[in-house]
Design a protein around this motif. Structure first.
Motif, short mmCIF file in Angstrom:
data_model
loop_
_atom_site.label_atom_id
_atom_site.label_comp_id
_atom_site.label_asym_id
_atom_site.label_seq_id
_atom_site.Cartn_x
_atom_site.Cartn_y
_atom_site.Cartn_z
N ASP A 1 0.84 -1.20 0.00
CA ASP A 1 0.00 0.00 0.00
C ASP A 1 0.88 1.25 0.00
OD1 ASP A 1 -1.81 1.96 0.42
OD2 ASP A 1 -2.75 1.05 2.19
N ARG A 2 1.23 1.69 -1.19
CA ARG A 2 2.12 2.85 -1.31
C ARG A 2 1.43 4.11 -0.74
NH1 ARG A 2 6.22 2.38 -4.50
NH2 ARG A 2 5.24 0.95 -5.96
N VAL A 3 0.11 4.18 -0.89
CA VAL A 3 -0.63 5.35 -0.41
C VAL A 3 -0.37 5.58 1.09
CG1 VAL A 3 -2.97 6.15 0.09
CG2 VAL A 3 -2.41 5.27 -2.17
N HIS A 4 -0.23 4.49 1.83
CA HIS A 4 -0.01 4.62 3.28
C HIS A 4 1.45 4.36 3.66
CE1 HIS A 4 -4.44 4.18 3.14
NE2 HIS A 4 -4.33 5.17 3.99
N LEU A 5 2.35 4.64 2.74
CA LEU A 5 3.78 4.40 2.97
C LEU A 5 4.28 5.09 4.24
CD1 LEU A 5 6.21 3.09 1.51
CD2 LEU A 5 6.63 5.29 0.41
N SER B 1 5.50 5.13 -11.71
CA SER B 1 6.31 6.33 -11.91
C SER B 1 7.62 6.21 -11.14
CB SER B 1 5.59 7.56 -11.34
OG SER B 1 4.38 7.73 -11.98
N TRP B 2 8.52 7.11 -11.42
CA TRP B 2 9.71 7.25 -10.59
C TRP B 2 9.79 8.67 -10.04
CZ3 TRP B 2 13.56 10.60 -12.60
CH2 TRP B 2 13.41 10.94 -13.95
N ALA B 3 10.43 8.79 -8.91
CA ALA B 3 10.49 10.11 -8.25
C ALA B 3 11.57 10.95 -8.92
CB ALA B 3 10.80 9.91 -6.77
N TRP B 4 11.13 12.06 -9.50
CA TRP B 4 12.04 12.93 -10.24
C TRP B 4 12.74 13.88 -9.27
CZ3 TRP B 4 11.87 18.33 -10.81
CH2 TRP B 4 12.71 18.86 -11.79
N ARG C 1 9.34 7.32 -2.37
CA ARG C 1 8.41 6.66 -3.28
C ARG C 1 8.19 5.18 -2.90
NH1 ARG C 1 4.49 7.55 -7.18
NH2 ARG C 1 4.11 5.52 -8.07
N THR C 2 9.28 4.51 -2.48
CA THR C 2 9.20 3.07 -2.29
C THR C 2 9.52 2.68 -0.85
OG1 THR C 2 11.53 2.71 -2.76
CG2 THR C 2 10.04 2.76 -4.66
N LEU C 3 9.21 1.41 -0.55
CA LEU C 3 9.58 0.88 0.76
C LEU C 3 11.09 0.99 0.97
CD1 LEU C 3 7.73 -2.45 1.58
CD2 LEU C 3 7.97 -0.43 3.02
N GLY C 4 11.84 0.73 -0.11
CA GLY C 4 13.30 0.84 -0.02
C GLY C 4 13.71 2.25 0.38
#
Ligand code: FAD
Ligand code: SF4
Length: 858
Positions: A48-52, A113-116, A132-135
């Motif tokens: 759930d990226r929205v709740h990262l 997408s990727w974070a610009w 952007r990601t868990l990483g």
């Protein structure tokens, strides 16, 4: 239902939209003959990226993982940690980084997408992150822990980008214990979603959380410390801020490289071009979610991505669904302040009218945009109070049904649209669920709770902003169907608030996480989180600024002070019963003069000092605490003050010692956290000089003792308190008030004042009297114990804060040089003191909070 053609589906990307697509295909084709493989770049299963950001409030990566049910279907395979490197469209195969070749009949690109990040010098330094990601969040957490240890001090954090994600990232930094400077190129925060008024209101609220907001400026260079890690950030306005950790949140770009290299059509602003069926320029390849470009636009939200996935599933199964972008709303989350908007925020529709209501005291800004005849809702902006967002957003493009200003009136206006919305109104835009579908979940699929409706329809499962409206529709549909309505507090807690409060107290639970683990499910929501925060405060579960509690607190509680309209704070020490010694008066005068604070005697018989900067609060309070003052909790949902008259001690009419009783009550209930603020008054005779019947608890002396009245208040809907008990002696009076307050705290709704609680008490005032005065239900001993515990455990919040360096970190300075006046603070002279300047004022050019002696031009 089966696929219409050979059935090998390959999905590239294992993100949120890919997960939704698989879930839908499994649900819609339970028996169909197809094989589906999802290939993901990240190591984790779809999450759930929205709740990262919840990663920083105790949720580890696995708790964010999206439902594993789709992977249990034998037709579905998930392979993670091996990105697709190329597509051979002639051979209909893809090749992954590990060299694996997968064949497909239908290829779905869901690469997101990727974070610009801009080409700012120094973005490659250690300590610089994207969000952007868990990483990303794991690396950020590890860096802050390691660097804090290396430097032996709290880190200075900075976020580049003041949009919704930038603010989420800044809040995350604060949770990790760093300060947070937010740098935004535009002239306001959330500039895409908020108008000027909303942006300014948000700036005030966010500043109140201790963030240093810099708008109309950008990061031009990151500088390194001697060991090579990031240490400073230069800004385009010529200033520089310390930055031991930097997060870039400057937008995203569609991840379209593999598609581009395979020769698929790419949009001018990036993204894989798709038409209404979500097919790309190659009919056997589809694209969904943030990597897809529809009519030249790429989405940045889950809802349109999920809608695209629905279209692809339908098309794969032989349907003819097409994608039509719907208007989306945006709601800020995870920051601790409320902001949301939808539709035509900037009133660009020809003839559009704007109706707004700004309340600087309540720190709210609300605006509706309507058509030129004021009938049709075109958009809305809500800052500080987003309660209308969930009910009005579904009405976008529809008749409002009332004068728009009536919705914005603080009290007594038109009720927000409720459960009787037309069937075709979309209630949950993330999962595209209409009011009719919600009703059908109850009437046709037998759902009997909000939780079941969510599972059945997916409504409310993504951003959660529609849950309040969803709850109303479910309850009303259940009631119409004659089904007993669940009195669960929300989907996360199956019991009403009062029952949960009893369990929290019985089990001695001290954090939100413990409460959820013991009695709830899931991660909590906008209904239960603040409700539990209030319970924990009332049960003395630790200082409000302790880490997990701090994240649940309101703006003012964050800094133990009330924010004023110019972003400075007031300081209001307790003056018990309105009595103060000359020595203490002198201290207040000295502190006010030294810190340049404007002073005023409040309606609650206290002395408030105005104009303190957040970083000055500890120094001011150190002086006050050393002189014997304590927090007056003018900021909290708790006892404000006990107002009294001089009573028998001085007044010739007095029949009891009202001043001594007021001091006794104030010492007893100081610091008592409750569902809402409450006030007490004590008058020495029936002449009522203390105006006690306008208070939540009013005490009026009689020849025989004391009468006690309950449920009064001033404000928008003034109400006189009603008589609860007569002619009580001192100790019995205290016992009755103890029981009344303890019972109120245990059983009132969240943010319900005593007036509506008394008015709505089942059985009315007579029953309340039976419970509190006559102890007819045998609750007396329990209620007495609650209050005895409070009295025994009381500590002054400001003293405890001054004694704890960790808590003091909330009070960060906004200015680089503390002795330099903050240019944003401008004052005008008024009757020998100052007030914040207004347009057209002849202003003083100095901030009173830096000047030792006030100097104002007149
Ligand atoms: C902190 C944060 C908060 C957010 N809050 C909200 C919100 O409140 N509301 C909202 O609507 N949206 C929100 N969003 C945006 C939302 O998360 C995205 O819109 C959504 O995740 C898009 O889903 P997607 O599947 O298109 O892309 P993603 O979720 O990004 O998934 C794409 C996946 O594909 C993988 N991938 C990329 N290339 C390849 C390849 N070549 N091979 C294999 N795999 C590949 C990526 O690694 C990634 O895992 C938020 C985003 C963030 C970061
Ligand atoms: S309420 Fe009665 S006792 Fe108190 S000041 Fe007024 S007249 Fe005097």
């Amino acid at each position: 239902m089966s696929l219409t053609s050979p059935g090998r589906v390959l999905v590239v990307g294992a993100g949120m939209v890919a997960h939704h697509l698989v879930e839908q295909l499994v649900a819609r084709s339970p028996e169909g003959e197809w094989q589906l493989t999802v290939l993901g770049k990240e190591d984790a299963a779809p999450y759930d990226r929205v709740h990262l950001s919840e990663f920083f409030t105790g949720r580890d990566g696995s708790a964010l993982t999206l439902s594993g049910t789709p992977w249990l279907d034998p037709r579905v395979q998930l392979r993670t940690g091996d990105p697709v490197r190329s597509i051979d469209r002639d051979a209909r195969t893809v090749t992954t980084r590990s060299g694996r070749v997968e064949a497909y009949d239908h290829l779905v690109l869901a690469t997101g997408s990727w974070a610009w990040t801009p080409r700012t010098e120094g973005t490659d330094l250690p300590g610089v992150f994207t969000y952007r990601t868990l990483g990303d969040v794991e690396a950020l957490r590890d860096w802050v822990a390691r660097r804090t240890e290396e430097l032996g001090r709290p880190l200075a954090g900075a976020v580049v980008g003041g949009g919704v994600l930038g603010l989420e990232a800044a809040a995350a930094l604060q949770t990790l214990g760093t300060s947070a400077t937010v740098v935004e190129f535009a002239d306001r925060l959330m500039n895409v979603q908020l108008d000027d008024g909303g942006g300014e209101a948000l700036r005030v609220l966010v500043t109140g959380l201790g963030m240093d907001v810099r708008t109309s400026t950008g990061a031009t260079r990151l500088g390194a410390a001697d060991d090579g890690a990031v240490a400073t950030m230069d800004l385009s306005d010529g200033s520089s801020v310390p930055a031991d950790v930097v997060v870039f949140s400057t937008g995203v770009r569609p991840r379209d490289r593999v598609a581009r290299e395979s020769g698929l059509a790419i949009g001018e602003r990036g993204g894989v071009v798709v038409g209404p069926t979500c097919r790309t320029s190659d009919p056997s390849i589809w694209a969904v979610g943030e990597c897809a470009s529809f009519e030249g636009e790429c989405t940045g939200l889950v809802a349109p991505g999920n809608a695209m996935a629905d279209v692809v599933v339908d098309q794969l199964l032989g349907g003819s669904a097409t994608y039509r972008p719907a208007a989306d709303g945006t709601k800020l989350k995870g920051v601790g302040v409320d902001a949301a908007s939808f539709g035509d925020v900037f009133a660009l529709t020809p003839g559009a009218l704007e109706v707004m209501f700004a309340d600087p005291v309540a720190q709210t800004y609300r605006k509706l945009v309507v058509s030129d005849d004021a009938r049709t809702l075109l958009g809305g902006v809500f800052v500080g109070d987003t309660s209308l967002y969930s009910s009005l957003r579904p009405m976008l493009g529809r008749p409002l049904g009332a004068d728009p200003s009536a919705f914005l009136a603080p009290e007594g206006g038109a009720p927000a649209p409720g459960p009787d919305l037309p069937d075709d109104v979309v209630v949950c835009s993330c999962s595209n669920v209409s009011a009719g579908t919600v009703r059908a979940a109850v009437t046709e699929h037998g759902c009997t709770s909000v939780g079941e409706v969510k599972t059945c329809t997916r409504a409310g499962t993504v951003c959660g902003s529609c849950v309040p409206l969803l709850t109303k529709i479910v309850s009303s549909t259940l009631e119409s169907a004659g089904v007993t309505v669940s009195n669960a507090m929300c989907e996360h807690f199956a019991m009403p608030r009062a029952e949960l409060f009893a369990l929290v107290r019985r089990d001695g639970l001290r954090t939100f996480t413990q409460v959820v683990e013991a009695h709830g499910t899931g991660r909590g929501c906008a209904v239960c989180k603040p409700a539990v925060a209030s319970m924990l405060s009332s049960t003395n579960a630790g200082h409000v600024l302790e880490r997990e509690h701090a994240a649940l607190q309101d703006t003012n509680d964050h800094v133990l002070a009330n924010m004023q309209k110019d972003g400075t704070y007031s300081v209001v020490p307790r003056v018990r019963g309105g009595e103060i010694t000359p020595e203490k008066l002198v201290v207040l005068g000295r502190v006010a003069a030294e810190f340049g604070l404007a002073t005023r005697i409040t309606g609650a018989q206290r002395i408030a000092m105005f104009g303190a900067r957040i970083d000055q609060l500890p120094a001011i309070w150190r002086r006050l605490v050393d002189a014997g003052f304590e927090s007056g909790q003018a900021y909290g949902k708790s006892l404000r003050a006990v107002k009294s008259c001089v009573g028998q001690a001085w007044c010739r009419f007095g029949v009891q010692d009202s001043a001594s009783m007021a001091v006794r009550l104030e010492l007893r209930y100081r610091g008592l956290r409750s569902p809402h603020k409450f006030k007490v008054g004590v008058s020495g005779c029936a002449r009522e000089c203390a105006e006690a019947r306008g208070k939540d608890v009013g005490v009026i002396a009689t020849e025989k003792g004391w009468n006690v009245y309950v449920g009064g208040n001033g404000g928008f809907t003034p109400r006189h308190a009603e008589l609860l008990a007569e002619d009580l002696d001192d100790d019995r009076l205290v016992q009755v008030i103890d029981r009344f307050l303890a019972h109120y705290i245990q059983s009132a709704d969240r943010v319900q004042r005593t007036a509506p609680w008394v008015a709505e008490y089942p059985g009315g005032l007579a029953e309340l009297r039976r419970v509190v005065v006559d102890d007819a239900r045998g609750l007396g001993a329990e209620l007495d114990a609650v209050m005895a515990e409070h009295v025994a455990q009381y500590t002054d919040e400001w003293r405890a804060t001054l004694d704890d360096p960790e808590k003091l970190r909330q009070f960060v300075s906004f200015v680089n040089a503390p002795d330099t006046p903050d240019p944003d603070l401008v004052y005008a002279p008024v009757r020998g003191q100052v007030r914040p300047a207004r347009a057209g004022d002849d202003v003083a050019d100095r901030s009173p909070v830096v000047a030792r002696t006030l100097e104002v031009r007149s």
